[in-house]
Design a protein around this motif. Sequence first.
Motif, short mmCIF file in Angstrom:
data_model
loop_
_atom_site.label_atom_id
_atom_site.label_comp_id
_atom_site.label_asym_id
_atom_site.label_seq_id
_atom_site.Cartn_x
_atom_site.Cartn_y
_atom_site.Cartn_z
N LEU A 18 6.47 49.56 77.77
CA LEU A 18 8.19 50.33 78.10
C LEU A 18 9.02 50.75 77.51
O LEU A 18 8.45 50.06 75.77
CB LEU A 18 9.25 48.97 78.85
CG LEU A 18 7.89 48.80 80.50
CD1 LEU A 18 9.25 48.13 81.61
CD2 LEU A 18 8.19 50.23 81.21
N ARG A 19 9.91 51.43 77.62
CA ARG A 19 10.96 52.09 76.37
C ARG A 19 12.19 52.31 76.98
O ARG A 19 12.57 53.04 77.90
CB ARG A 19 10.74 53.15 75.67
CG ARG A 19 11.64 53.58 74.54
CD ARG A 19 11.47 55.32 73.89
NE ARG A 19 11.48 56.18 74.53
CZ ARG A 19 11.85 57.29 74.29
NH1 ARG A 19 12.10 57.17 72.52
NH2 ARG A 19 12.69 58.23 74.38
N LEU A 20 12.67 50.97 76.59
CA LEU A 20 14.78 51.03 77.21
C LEU A 20 15.44 51.42 76.35
O LEU A 20 14.92 52.06 75.35
CB LEU A 20 15.30 49.64 76.89
CG LEU A 20 13.99 48.77 77.41
CD1 LEU A 20 14.55 47.48 77.81
CD2 LEU A 20 13.71 48.72 79.34
N SER A 21 15.93 52.60 77.07
CA SER A 21 17.35 53.47 76.81
C SER A 21 18.50 52.72 77.06
O SER A 21 18.65 52.25 77.84
CB SER A 21 16.96 54.87 76.34
OG SER A 21 16.24 55.57 76.57
N PHE A 67 7.86 44.73 69.74
CA PHE A 67 9.53 45.14 69.63
C PHE A 67 9.16 46.13 69.10
O PHE A 67 9.51 45.54 67.70
CB PHE A 67 10.15 44.43 70.70
CG PHE A 67 9.67 43.99 72.05
CD1 PHE A 67 8.51 43.97 72.41
CD2 PHE A 67 10.73 43.02 72.80
CE1 PHE A 67 8.16 43.82 73.69
CE2 PHE A 67 10.51 42.42 74.05
CZ PHE A 67 9.31 43.10 74.34
N THR A 68 10.48 47.50 69.00
CA THR A 68 10.43 47.61 67.80
C THR A 68 12.32 48.12 68.85
O THR A 68 12.07 48.79 69.49
CB THR A 68 10.08 49.14 67.61
OG1 THR A 68 8.74 48.44 66.92
CG2 THR A 68 10.78 50.14 66.26
N ILE A 69 13.14 48.85 67.44
CA ILE A 69 14.43 48.89 67.73
C ILE A 69 14.69 50.34 67.53
O ILE A 69 14.31 49.98 66.19
CB ILE A 69 15.67 47.92 68.25
CG1 ILE A 69 16.86 48.78 68.07
CG2 ILE A 69 16.02 46.87 66.40
CD1 ILE A 69 18.19 47.17 68.87
N SER A 70 15.49 51.39 67.46
CA SER A 70 16.10 52.57 66.76
C SER A 70 17.17 52.93 67.12
O SER A 70 17.28 52.32 68.16
CB SER A 70 14.45 53.68 66.43
OG SER A 70 14.64 53.79 67.88
N ARG A 71 17.31 53.33 66.28
CA ARG A 71 18.72 54.25 66.88
C ARG A 71 18.86 55.74 66.49
O ARG A 71 18.41 56.05 65.60
CB ARG A 71 20.49 53.26 66.27
CG ARG A 71 20.13 53.65 64.70
CD ARG A 71 21.04 52.35 63.99
NE ARG A 71 22.42 53.24 64.97
CZ ARG A 71 23.90 52.30 64.61
NH1 ARG A 71 23.32 51.04 64.17
NH2 ARG A 71 24.79 53.18 65.06
N ASP A 72 19.04 56.21 67.82
CA ASP A 72 19.38 58.20 66.92
C ASP A 72 21.11 58.45 67.30
O ASP A 72 21.50 58.71 68.55
CB ASP A 72 19.18 58.71 68.05
CG ASP A 72 18.87 60.42 68.14
OD1 ASP A 72 19.74 61.08 67.34
OD2 ASP A 72 17.81 61.28 68.49
N TYR A 79 17.29 52.74 70.98
CA TYR A 79 16.14 52.39 72.28
C TYR A 79 15.42 51.28 72.15
O TYR A 79 15.48 50.64 70.67
CB TYR A 79 15.46 53.26 71.57
CG TYR A 79 15.66 55.22 71.97
CD1 TYR A 79 15.48 55.74 70.98
CD2 TYR A 79 14.94 55.00 73.02
CE1 TYR A 79 16.36 57.03 71.35
CE2 TYR A 79 16.07 56.90 73.20
CZ TYR A 79 16.37 57.18 72.58
OH TYR A 79 16.68 58.62 72.83
N LEU A 80 14.48 50.90 72.41
CA LEU A 80 13.63 49.36 71.95
C LEU A 80 12.30 49.91 72.87
O LEU A 80 12.53 49.94 74.13
CB LEU A 80 14.12 47.79 73.54
CG LEU A 80 13.51 47.10 72.59
CD1 LEU A 80 13.75 46.64 71.38
CD2 LEU A 80 14.49 45.62 74.02
N GLN A 81 11.25 49.95 72.34
CA GLN A 81 10.00 50.00 72.24
C GLN A 81 9.60 48.71 72.55
O GLN A 81 9.41 47.89 71.46
CB GLN A 81 9.30 51.16 71.47
CG GLN A 81 7.81 51.23 71.57
CD GLN A 81 7.50 51.79 72.83
OE1 GLN A 81 8.75 52.81 73.04
NE2 GLN A 81 6.83 52.07 73.34
N MET A 82 8.89 48.62 73.44
CA MET A 82 7.78 47.17 73.82
C MET A 82 6.44 47.27 73.99
O MET A 82 6.25 48.44 75.30
CB MET A 82 8.87 46.79 74.75
CG MET A 82 10.47 45.79 75.08
SD MET A 82 10.73 45.01 76.34
CE MET A 82 10.86 46.60 77.70
#
Length: 116
Positions: A18-21, A67-72, A79-82
């Motif tokens: 899942l990807r959380l925004s 998990f990977t956290i990123s920011r735009d 975002y949190l890519q899980m």
Amino acid sequence: QVHLVESGGGLVQAGGSLRLSCAASRSILSINRMGWYRQAPGAQRELVAGITAGGTRDYADSVKGRFTISRDNAKNTVYLQMNSLKPEDTAVYYCNARRFDGINSWGQGTQVTVSS
């Protein structure tokens, strides 16, 4: 304070993704640190991942490598890519913004449920 709105939660089978925004109401360039926390029933809220204004990331040991956290910054979104989700990842996930003066803002949370 900044208003935060999370999205992307849902029901997924173990091993899925899942990807959380987290959309912020204003520029996140002035935010010292953005983070994702989670709270399972009967448990305390815990840090999942964080990312500073400079891009430094940190993760809970339980999610490292998955998990990977990123920011735009242009979209004021984090975002949190899980990936490789496990039933124990089931929780309400909250977005957090911490200003340089220490003031915190929280989103309303999004439910993530991982079935076995």
